[in-house]
Design a protein around this motif. Structure first.
Motif, PDB file in Angstrom:
ATOM      1  N   PRO A 227      42.663   9.515  42.592  1.00  0.00           N
ATOM      2  CA  PRO A 227      41.451   8.941  43.187  1.00  0.00           C
ATOM      3  C   PRO A 227      41.784   7.973  44.326  1.00  0.00           C
ATOM      4  N   TYR A 228      40.865   7.867  45.273  1.00  0.00           N
ATOM      5  CA  TYR A 228      40.992   6.950  46.411  1.00  0.00           C
ATOM      6  C   TYR A 228      42.258   7.215  47.229  1.00  0.00           C
ATOM      7  N   SER A 229      42.664   8.454  47.287  1.00  0.00           N
ATOM      8  CA  SER A 229      43.897   8.792  48.016  1.00  0.00           C
ATOM      9  C   SER A 229      43.623   8.964  49.502  1.00  0.00           C
ATOM     10  N   GLN A 230      44.711   9.095  50.266  1.00  0.00           N
ATOM     11  CA  GLN A 230      44.635   9.396  51.694  1.00  0.00           C
ATOM     12  C   GLN A 230      44.854  10.884  51.953  1.00  0.00           C
ATOM     13  N   LEU A 231      44.775  11.677  50.917  1.00  0.00           N
ATOM     14  CA  LEU A 231      45.017  13.117  51.047  1.00  0.00           C
ATOM     15  C   LEU A 231      44.024  13.778  52.017  1.00  0.00           C
ATOM     16  N   GLN A 232      44.580  14.678  52.848  1.00  0.00           N
ATOM     17  CA  GLN A 232      43.746  15.572  53.636  1.00  0.00           C
ATOM     18  C   GLN A 232      43.708  16.961  52.984  1.00  0.00           C
TER      19      GLN A 232
ATOM     20  N   LEU B 275      49.465  27.232  39.560  1.00  0.00           N
ATOM     21  CA  LEU B 275      48.671  26.179  38.911  1.00  0.00           C
ATOM     22  C   LEU B 275      48.126  26.660  37.568  1.00  0.00           C
ATOM     23  N   GLY B 276      48.869  27.501  36.900  1.00  0.00           N
ATOM     24  CA  GLY B 276      48.379  28.138  35.681  1.00  0.00           C
ATOM     25  C   GLY B 276      48.086  27.194  34.539  1.00  0.00           C
ATOM     26  N   LYS B 277      48.726  26.015  34.499  1.00  0.00           N
ATOM     27  CA  LYS B 277      48.526  25.083  33.386  1.00  0.00           C
ATOM     28  C   LYS B 277      47.538  23.966  33.710  1.00  0.00           C
ATOM     29  N   LEU B 278      47.126  23.867  34.977  1.00  0.00           N
ATOM     30  CA  LEU B 278      46.285  22.752  35.403  1.00  0.00           C
ATOM     31  C   LEU B 278      44.896  22.838  34.765  1.00  0.00           C
ATOM     32  N   LYS B 279      44.489  21.756  34.078  1.00  0.00           N
ATOM     33  CA  LYS B 279      43.190  21.735  33.407  1.00  0.00           C
ATOM     34  C   LYS B 279      42.224  20.712  34.006  1.00  0.00           C
ATOM     35  N   ILE B 280      42.754  19.627  34.539  1.00  0.00           N
ATOM     36  CA  ILE B 280      41.907  18.561  35.085  1.00  0.00           C
ATOM     37  C   ILE B 280      42.431  18.162  36.459  1.00  0.00           C
ATOM     38  N   ILE B 281      41.515  18.040  37.429  1.00  0.00           N
ATOM     39  CA  ILE B 281      41.896  17.468  38.719  1.00  0.00           C
ATOM     40  C   ILE B 281      40.806  16.501  39.158  1.00  0.00           C
ATOM     41  N   ASN B 282      41.227  15.306  39.520  1.00  0.00           N
ATOM     42  CA  ASN B 282      40.308  14.264  39.972  1.00  0.00           C
ATOM     43  C   ASN B 282      40.821  13.723  41.304  1.00  0.00           C
ATOM     44  N   LEU B 283      40.098  14.034  42.372  1.00  0.00           N
ATOM     45  CA  LEU B 283      40.435  13.546  43.714  1.00  0.00           C
ATOM     46  C   LEU B 283      39.294  12.689  44.258  1.00  0.00           C
ATOM     47  N   SER B 284      38.549  12.075  43.369  1.00  0.00           N
ATOM     48  CA  SER B 284      37.348  11.349  43.758  1.00  0.00           C
ATOM     49  C   SER B 284      37.632  10.266  44.802  1.00  0.00           C
ATOM     50  N   HIS B 285      36.690  10.117  45.715  1.00  0.00           N
ATOM     51  CA  HIS B 285      36.731   9.084  46.762  1.00  0.00           C
ATOM     52  C   HIS B 285      37.937   9.198  47.688  1.00  0.00           C
TER      53      HIS B 285
ATOM     54  N   GLY C   9      32.494  11.711  46.009  1.00  0.00           N
ATOM     55  CA  GLY C   9      32.749  10.768  47.098  1.00  0.00           C
ATOM     56  C   GLY C   9      33.738  11.242  48.141  1.00  0.00           C
ATOM     57  N   CYS C  10      34.084  12.536  48.117  1.00  0.00           N
ATOM     58  CA  CYS C  10      34.982  13.081  49.152  1.00  0.00           C
ATOM     59  C   CYS C  10      34.100  13.463  50.355  1.00  0.00           C
ATOM     60  N   THR C  11      33.817  12.492  51.182  1.00  0.00           N
ATOM     61  CA  THR C  11      32.761  12.626  52.199  1.00  0.00           C
ATOM     62  C   THR C  11      33.127  13.548  53.358  1.00  0.00           C
ATOM     63  N   THR C  12      34.414  13.838  53.544  1.00  0.00           N
ATOM     64  CA  THR C  12      34.803  14.743  54.629  1.00  0.00           C
ATOM     65  C   THR C  12      35.136  16.145  54.125  1.00  0.00           C
ATOM     66  N   LEU C  13      34.962  16.371  52.845  1.00  0.00           N
ATOM     67  CA  LEU C  13      35.247  17.691  52.278  1.00  0.00           C
ATOM     68  C   LEU C  13      34.300  18.731  52.876  1.00  0.00           C
ATOM     69  N   GLU C  14      34.884  19.761  53.441  1.00  0.00           N
ATOM     70  CA  GLU C  14      34.081  20.739  54.170  1.00  0.00           C
ATOM     71  C   GLU C  14      33.666  21.927  53.318  1.00  0.00           C
ATOM     72  N   ARG C  15      34.438  22.229  52.289  1.00  0.00           N
ATOM     73  CA  ARG C  15      34.086  23.364  51.437  1.00  0.00           C
ATOM     74  C   ARG C  15      34.711  23.187  50.052  1.00  0.00           C
TER      75      ARG C  15
ATOM     76  N   CYS D  23      27.914  12.956  46.152  1.00  0.00           N
ATOM     77  CA  CYS D  23      28.252  12.188  47.362  1.00  0.00           C
ATOM     78  C   CYS D  23      29.210  12.932  48.284  1.00  0.00           C
ATOM     79  N   CYS D  24      29.355  14.246  48.104  1.00  0.00           N
ATOM     80  CA  CYS D  24      30.113  15.070  49.058  1.00  0.00           C
ATOM     81  C   CYS D  24      29.093  15.528  50.118  1.00  0.00           C
ATOM     82  N   THR D  25      28.912  14.732  51.121  1.00  0.00           N
ATOM     83  CA  THR D  25      27.775  14.887  52.037  1.00  0.00           C
ATOM     84  C   THR D  25      27.846  16.140  52.901  1.00  0.00           C
TER      85      THR D  25
END
Length: 537
Positions: A434-439, A448-458, A481-487, A504-506
């Motif tokens: 959360p609250y990362s600078q990730l693009q 990603l066969g084992k991945l069950k939860i992902i949280n990249l909020s804000h 809250g990922c306001t620049t998420l395009e898709r 809040c993903c506008t």
């Protein structure tokens, strides 16, 4: 006698306490808190018919199982034709062997006699049964009490009643502590009394701990002296306390030990399903292991399904984690983690399995190769316990790698635009950034066969997360809250998805999302409230 229908729970407890106090005055035993617990034993014994009755006694290590059973034995033994109390039964059985032990206690001669037999610290049900020569060879109305730290052992001994020895309450705990810390006279200094109460609170009613701490803090005349000494004890529990809990720890399987240490070091008070999910990803079979730790009174599961562990047990577990091997596998102290991440050539990092770093009030300038040799790192959590983090981790030269074995990646305010390019996330069960600078997460295709939860909020610079479309085990996607998420990722193939949070993903169009989840209708994904952009089963 107060009618039961007049008493509420607190009234009933008060009556029991008064009765216990009166009985202690009339028939003193010298065992603090005995009669209030003996009442539970009496209630179970009232159900006894004229047959042989087997009673199981269990509880947390050091809580006083042997003490209560010994006092009860002294009180009841006159009502039986013969009686014997075998303390440390398992140790004696191992040292002396079956035949010698039976000879010493004339077990063969007690057949068809009405007996009271107490076997203390039973660890193997076959040893108990073979020593007794079977459970049905004694006279009618005989009572066999089997004491164990492991409730499963009592089940295997086919006991007819279970009695859990409870911790001392605060009043009883303070009384026991004062017996050892202030044998001449209870303290009158209010500050000294307050420190004593802190010790009692920490010991959580554990008899062995209260006695040990009382001896260690004996005659500390000044409150500040006692407080300083107590802090030392908490950081490094006395050996006698370590021995009490270590004997239980030593009976655990390797998986159970790993579960116990991970919870003591990292996961106390966390939700049960979260812990099970992460530790299952580590291959520890936690659904069985957690139950076994509960049976051994090393853990508790609260009503709201959180995993609880007494502070004393946690500190013992952490001390075991520090001292069990020549190298440290679990790290949670910022002062130890900081140099590890900053040094150019840190030593023995290949043994580290878990790092939980609280960045509150600490600045860390992470070496880009800090994780390069952490081949066995399963758990990485970088977070702030403060609601307003004042300090953080800096990656001025970027980050070259993350370990292949990672099951949990939790990094609040992750400062880079992507995860390392050569990072293999195939073991990850949860990503929490959360609250990362990730693009974006990374480029290219990853497993990603084992991945069950992902949280990249804000993560307000995040543009796309297309790669999540291939994470077939995903249950939760939180992009709030990922306001620049395009898709959004293509979720029509994510048959296990239970939560999609796009609030809040506008830039995301609600109509497109609703159209996309239509193939999942049979699974029940629905918007929880019209316009919320939160979809759940």
């Amino acid at each position: 006698m107060v009618p039961s229908y007049v008493c509420n729970a607190s009234d009933s407890e008060l009556v029991d306490e008064i009765v216990a106090d009166v009985r202690e005055k009339l028939y003193p035993t010298g065992t603090i808190g005995f009669y209030s617990r003996f009442l539970g034993i009496e209630n179970l014994l009232r159900k006894q018919s004229h047959d042989i009755y087997r009673l199981g006694v269990w509880g947390t290590p050091g809580v006083g199982k042997t003490t209560i059973a010994q006092t009860a034995f002294n009180l009841m033994s006159q009502d039986f034709e013969a009686h014997c109390f075998l303390e440390d039964f398992h140790v004696n059985f191992e040292e002396k062997g079956l035949y010698k032990l039976r000879e010493e206690h004339f077990i063969e001669k007690l057949k068809r006699t009405t007996v009271l037999i107490v076997l203390d610290d039973v660890r193997n049900p076959m040893e108990a049964e073979s020593f007794l020569g079977g459970y049905d060879c004694f006279g009618l109305a005989s009572l066999i009490i089997i004491i164990s730290r492991d409730k499963q052992i009592l089940y295997q001994c086919q006991v007819q009643g279970f009695f859990e020895v409870t911790s001392l309450n605060k009043k009883e705990g303070l009384q026991l502590f004062n017996q050892f810390a202030f044998p001449e006279k209870e303290p009158s200094d209010s500050n000294l009394v307050e420190v004593s109460k802190k010790v009692v609170e920490y010991a959580n009613g554990n008899r062995a701990a209260l006695c040990s701490y009382g001896r260690a803090l004996k005659e500390r005349a000044k409150p500040e002296e006692m407080e300083v000494e107590f802090e030392k004890i908490k950081r490094h529990p006395p050996q006698e306390i370590m021995d009490v809990f270590k004997s239980s720890y030593d009976t655990l399987t390797d998986h159970e030990r790993n579960i116990f240490l991970d919870i003591a070091c990292f996961f106390k008070d966390e939700k049960l399903d979260y812990i099970l999910r992460i530790l299952e990803g580590c291959g520890f079979f936690p659904h069985v292991g957690v139950d076994r730790l509960v049976d051994r009174s090393l853990l508790m599961i609260s009503e709201n399904k959180k995993v609880k562990m007494h502070n004393l047990i946690q500190d013992v577990g952490r001390e075991i984690a520090k001292t069990e091997n020549s190298h440290i596998a679990r790290m949670w102290e910022p002062s130890s983690i900081k140099p590890l991440l900053e040094d150019d050539e840190p030593k023995e990092t290949e043994f580290i399995e878990g790092i939980f770093l609280d960045t509150t009030n600490i600045n860390v300038f992470v070496n880009p190769n800090a994780f390069e040799n952490m081949y066995n790192l399963r758990l990485l959590k970088i977070y702030s316990s403060s609601s307003e983090p004042s300090q953080e981790l800096y990656l001025p030269k970027g980050l070259e790698s993350l370990p292949y074995e990672l099951t949990l990646l939790h990094w609040e305010y992750y400062p880079l635009q992507s995860l390392p390019q050569d990072f293999d996330p195939s073991h990850l069960v949860e990503i929490n950034l959360p609250y990362s600078q990730l693009q974006y997460l990374w480029t290219g295709t990853k497993s990603l066969g084992k991945l069950k939860i992902i949280n990249l909020s804000h993560s307000q610079k995040l543009v796309e997360v297309d790669e999540l479309s291939r994470a077939c085990s995903l249950k939760e996607i939180v992009l709030k809250g990922c306001t620049t998420l395009e898709r959004t990722p293509r979720i029509d193939q994510l048959k296990n998805l239970e939560l999609l949070d796009l609030s809040c993903c506008t830039r995301i169009k609600r109509t497109e999302v609703i159209e996309m989840i239509k193939p999942l209708d049979t699974g029940g994904l629905r918007e929880i409230e019209s316009g919320s952009m939160v979809f759940s089963t």
